[in-house]
Write a protein that holds these residues in place. Structure first.
Motif, PDB file in Angstrom:
ATOM      1  N   GLU A 111       0.909  -1.005  -0.354  1.00 21.34           N
ATOM      2  CA  GLU A 111       0.329  -0.008   0.107  1.00 21.34           C
ATOM      3  C   GLU A 111       0.835   1.081  -0.016  1.00 21.34           C
ATOM      4  O   GLU A 111       0.235   2.614  -0.692  1.00 21.34           O
ATOM      5  N   ARG A 112       1.694   1.136   0.672  1.00 18.29           N
ATOM      6  CA  ARG A 112       2.827   2.164   0.777  1.00 18.29           C
ATOM      7  C   ARG A 112       3.428   2.226  -0.290  1.00 18.29           C
ATOM      8  O   ARG A 112       4.119   3.247  -1.468  1.00 18.29           O
ATOM      9  N   LEU A 113       3.988   1.404  -0.950  1.00 25.48           N
ATOM     10  CA  LEU A 113       5.058   1.962  -2.039  1.00 25.48           C
ATOM     11  C   LEU A 113       4.119   2.008  -3.388  1.00 25.48           C
ATOM     12  O   LEU A 113       3.771   3.379  -4.334  1.00 25.48           O
ATOM     13  N   GLU A 114       2.672   1.738  -3.223  1.00 25.21           N
ATOM     14  CA  GLU A 114       0.943   1.945  -4.261  1.00 25.21           C
ATOM     15  C   GLU A 114       1.151   3.749  -4.191  1.00 25.21           C
ATOM     16  O   GLU A 114       1.198   4.368  -4.761  1.00 25.21           O
ATOM     17  N   SER A 115       1.596   4.236  -2.982  1.00 23.85           N
ATOM     18  CA  SER A 115       1.273   5.373  -2.784  1.00 23.85           C
ATOM     19  C   SER A 115       2.224   6.737  -3.604  1.00 23.85           C
ATOM     20  O   SER A 115       2.478   7.172  -3.368  1.00 23.85           O
ATOM     21  N   LEU A 116       3.765   5.408  -3.219  1.00 19.47           N
ATOM     22  CA  LEU A 116       4.738   6.148  -3.712  1.00 19.47           C
ATOM     23  C   LEU A 116       4.767   6.127  -4.735  1.00 19.47           C
ATOM     24  O   LEU A 116       6.271   7.047  -5.329  1.00 19.47           O
ATOM     25  N   GLY A 117       4.482   5.684  -6.196  1.00 18.10           N
ATOM     26  CA  GLY A 117       4.199   5.687  -6.495  1.00 18.10           C
ATOM     27  C   GLY A 117       4.791   4.490  -7.648  1.00 18.10           C
ATOM     28  O   GLY A 117       5.355   4.902  -9.021  1.00 18.10           O
ATOM     29  N   LEU A 118       5.347   4.062  -7.092  1.00 16.50           N
ATOM     30  CA  LEU A 118       6.195   2.625  -7.621  1.00 16.50           C
ATOM     31  C   LEU A 118       5.480   1.815  -8.280  1.00 16.50           C
ATOM     32  O   LEU A 118       4.816   1.462  -7.757  1.00 16.50           O
ATOM     33  N   PRO A 119       5.877   1.267  -9.466  1.00 16.25           N
ATOM     34  CA  PRO A 119       5.205   0.475 -10.544  1.00 16.25           C
ATOM     35  C   PRO A 119       5.056  -1.038 -10.383  1.00 16.25           C
ATOM     36  O   PRO A 119       4.016  -1.700 -10.934  1.00 16.25           O
ATOM     37  N   ARG A 120       5.311  -1.822  -9.557  1.00 17.07           N
ATOM     38  CA  ARG A 120       4.996  -3.085  -9.050  1.00 17.07           C
ATOM     39  C   ARG A 120       5.721  -3.550  -8.015  1.00 17.07           C
ATOM     40  O   ARG A 120       7.129  -3.209  -7.548  1.00 17.07           O
ATOM     41  N   ILE A 121       5.268  -4.444  -7.131  1.00 17.08           N
ATOM     42  CA  ILE A 121       5.237  -5.069  -6.183  1.00 17.08           C
ATOM     43  C   ILE A 121       5.632  -7.180  -6.395  1.00 17.08           C
ATOM     44  O   ILE A 121       4.745  -7.520  -7.081  1.00 17.08           O
ATOM     45  N   TRP A 122       6.483  -7.225  -6.088  1.00 17.61           N
ATOM     46  CA  TRP A 122       6.763  -8.763  -6.294  1.00 17.61           C
ATOM     47  C   TRP A 122       6.643  -9.222  -5.151  1.00 17.61           C
ATOM     48  O   TRP A 122       7.595  -9.282  -4.013  1.00 17.61           O
ATOM     49  N   VAL A 123       5.919 -10.748  -4.720  1.00 20.46           N
ATOM     50  CA  VAL A 123       6.703 -11.504  -4.045  1.00 20.46           C
ATOM     51  C   VAL A 123       7.131 -13.229  -3.966  1.00 20.46           C
ATOM     52  O   VAL A 123       7.309 -13.025  -5.519  1.00 20.46           O
ATOM     53  N   ALA A 124       7.549 -13.596  -3.259  1.00 22.26           N
ATOM     54  CA  ALA A 124       8.608 -14.899  -3.793  1.00 22.26           C
ATOM     55  C   ALA A 124       7.662 -16.286  -3.184  1.00 22.26           C
ATOM     56  O   ALA A 124       6.265 -16.487  -2.246  1.00 22.26           O
ATOM     57  N   GLU A 125       8.940 -16.750  -3.254  1.00 22.26           N
ATOM     58  CA  GLU A 125       7.944 -18.883  -2.880  1.00 22.26           C
ATOM     59  C   GLU A 125       9.441 -19.423  -2.304  1.00 22.26           C
ATOM     60  O   GLU A 125       9.944 -20.198  -2.841  1.00 22.26           O
ATOM     61  N   HIS A 126       9.596 -19.360  -0.997  1.00 22.69           N
ATOM     62  CA  HIS A 126      10.297 -20.464  -0.648  1.00 22.69           C
ATOM     63  C   HIS A 126       9.647 -21.588   0.511  1.00 22.69           C
ATOM     64  O   HIS A 126       8.947 -20.641   1.588  1.00 22.69           O
ATOM     65  N   HIS A 127      10.281 -22.735   0.625  1.00 22.44           N
ATOM     66  CA  HIS A 127       9.338 -23.646   1.272  1.00 22.44           C
ATOM     67  C   HIS A 127       9.901 -24.003   1.960  1.00 22.44           C
ATOM     68  O   HIS A 127      11.111 -24.434   2.396  1.00 22.44           O
ATOM     69  N   ALA A 128       9.336 -24.219   3.708  1.00 25.40           N
ATOM     70  CA  ALA A 128       9.544 -24.311   4.698  1.00 25.40           C
ATOM     71  C   ALA A 128      11.769 -23.885   5.006  1.00 25.40           C
ATOM     72  O   ALA A 128      11.728 -24.957   5.653  1.00 25.40           O
ATOM     73  N   VAL A 129      11.624 -22.669   4.644  1.00 25.62           N
ATOM     74  CA  VAL A 129      12.882 -21.933   4.724  1.00 25.62           C
ATOM     75  C   VAL A 129      12.682 -21.394   6.414  1.00 25.62           C
ATOM     76  O   VAL A 129      11.415 -20.263   6.388  1.00 25.62           O
ATOM     77  N   PRO A 130      13.525 -21.799   7.746  1.00 22.34           N
ATOM     78  CA  PRO A 130      12.938 -20.533   8.361  1.00 22.34           C
ATOM     79  C   PRO A 130      13.268 -19.252   8.266  1.00 22.34           C
ATOM     80  O   PRO A 130      14.129 -19.345   7.993  1.00 22.34           O
ATOM     81  N   GLY A 131      12.653 -18.351   8.927  1.00 25.19           N
ATOM     82  CA  GLY A 131      12.513 -17.304   9.138  1.00 25.19           C
ATOM     83  C   GLY A 131      12.611 -16.711   7.542  1.00 25.19           C
ATOM     84  O   GLY A 131      12.680 -15.286   7.175  1.00 25.19           O
ATOM     85  N   ILE A 132      11.975 -17.293   6.829  1.00 23.14           N
ATOM     86  CA  ILE A 132      10.882 -16.615   5.592  1.00 23.14           C
ATOM     87  C   ILE A 132       9.277 -17.009   5.172  1.00 23.14           C
ATOM     88  O   ILE A 132       9.560 -18.321   5.482  1.00 23.14           O
ATOM     89  N   ALA A 133       8.346 -15.942   5.440  1.00 23.79           N
ATOM     90  CA  ALA A 133       7.234 -16.425   6.013  1.00 23.79           C
ATOM     91  C   ALA A 133       6.442 -16.719   4.091  1.00 23.79           C
ATOM     92  O   ALA A 133       4.996 -17.079   4.398  1.00 23.79           O
ATOM     93  N   GLY A 134       7.254 -16.302   3.467  1.00 26.42           N
ATOM     94  CA  GLY A 134       6.211 -16.505   2.102  1.00 26.42           C
ATOM     95  C   GLY A 134       7.163 -17.764   1.032  1.00 26.42           C
ATOM     96  O   GLY A 134       7.849 -17.724   0.090  1.00 26.42           O
TER      97      GLY A 134
END
Length: 337
Positions: free
Chosen positions: A36-59
């Motif tokens: 939401e904040r990046l959109e208000s700043l005018g940045l064009p895109r946000i991507w998320v990631a895929e990591h399975h069962a990696v401690p410390g990463i919820a994505g």
């Protein structure tokens, strides 16, 4: 001397890194609020990631997180860097993409990657074999065919638009991306400009237009930290590099800790060397220094866009980095006018 600017768009990849003492709910909700904040700043895109069962990463579930991000925003493009093709059948990948496109027409991007599970146990859980990497190009073609409606079966929901597909690579799959008419996302340390430039040039030379990409489009992924001084920026970048280096010894990507909690004097010579080598792959420093380095990368590689990764323990510092990047690109837009 005028302030340095960046002459291409800057996007963000958020891996949903966790911080010490917080749970996954906090981490995932913060990805959404950051979008939401990046959109208000005018940045064009946000991507998320895929990591399975990696401690410390919820994505771990990019389609689910993309849906949450897209529902909370209205203009910013939402994508994945990426969907890991070996993690699911091509039909399921295509169904995820087409469902997201149906819910948020014209706002979805997808990067397709070839990473396997982090450990042997995770690979077994994902029903993966080491040689599954060899099926990547075949499976990507199949995903594309489902989305284009040219496969032997018609998936549901049917694709409602031409979702831009990108191939994630260190450079080796640039010719494949060109042949398929897909976008290209190049990843690697900030110092590897010659290799990135060669990959981008090969991609442009062999590019064949497609419904989603009428012209070649290259994104360069780079780690960035901006602060009022070089030492402060280094402190912003250090926690992620620290966790990455330690993971090579422990097999665990620890949640991020503050730079002040990291005792560099306790490191072995090998670990210290790895930390410093990791930091050389990060563009960090003051706003002008970072802008000049990023613009130099753009000019030397000929890319069309930068995608910034900056997992940080210091959330205020990360927000300041995001704002600084937005200001650099706005200044670049104004100068071009």
């Amino acid at each position: 001397m005028s302030a340095a600017v960046i002459t291409v768009p800057v996007a963000v990849l958020d891996r949903a890194n966790q911080r010490v003492g917080e749970d996954a709910t906090d981490t995932l909700h913060r990805v959404v609020s950051r979008a939401e904040r990046l959109e208000s700043l005018g940045l064009p895109r946000i991507w998320v990631a895929e990591h399975h069962a990696v401690p410390g990463i919820a994505g771990s579930a990019p389609a689910v997180l993309m849906a949450a991000v897209a529902s909370a925003t209205s203009r910013i493009r939402v994508g994945a860097g990426g969907f890991m093709v070996p993690s699911r059948p091509p039909l399921v990948t295509a169904e995820h993409i087409s469902t997201l496109e149906a819910m948020h027409p014209g706002r979805i991007d997808v990067g397709l990657g070839n990473s396997l599970g982090f450990t042997a146990a995770v690979r077994r859980a994902l029903r993966q074999e080491i040689d599954d990497r060899g099926d990547f190009e075949r499976d990507v073609r199949e995903v594309r065919d489902y989305l284009a409606g040219t496969a032997s079966i018609t998936m549901q929901p049917r694709a409602v638009g031409s979702t831009p597909l990108f191939v994630l690579t260190g450079g080796g799959r640039a010719p494949f991306a060109a042949e398929q008419g897909m976008g290209l996302v190049l990843g690697g340390p900030a110092g590897a400009t010659d290799a990135m430039a060669q990959a981008a040039a090969a991609y442009r030379h062999g590019f064949r237009p497609s419904a989603a990409h009428s012209v070649p489009y290259v994104i360069l992924s780079v780690q960035v930290a901006v602060a009022g001084s070089e030492s402060a920026a280094r402190a912003l970048a250090l926690p992620e590099i620290w966790s990455l280096v330690m993971s090579r010894s422990t097999g665990v990507f620890d949640p991020l800790r503050s730079a002040s909690a990291l005792d560099e004097n306790a490191l072995s010579d090998r670990e210290r060397s790895r930390i410093e080598r990791g930091l050389t792959g990060v563009v960090y420093g003051t706003r002008d220094h970072v802008a000049r380095r990023l613009q130099s990368l753009v000019e030397r590689t000929g890319v069309d866009e930068l995608m910034v990764t900056n997992a940080m323990w210091d959330l205020d510092g990360r927000a300041e980095t995001d704002a600084a990047l937005a200001a650099m690109t706005r200044a670049g837009d104004e100068r071009r006018r």
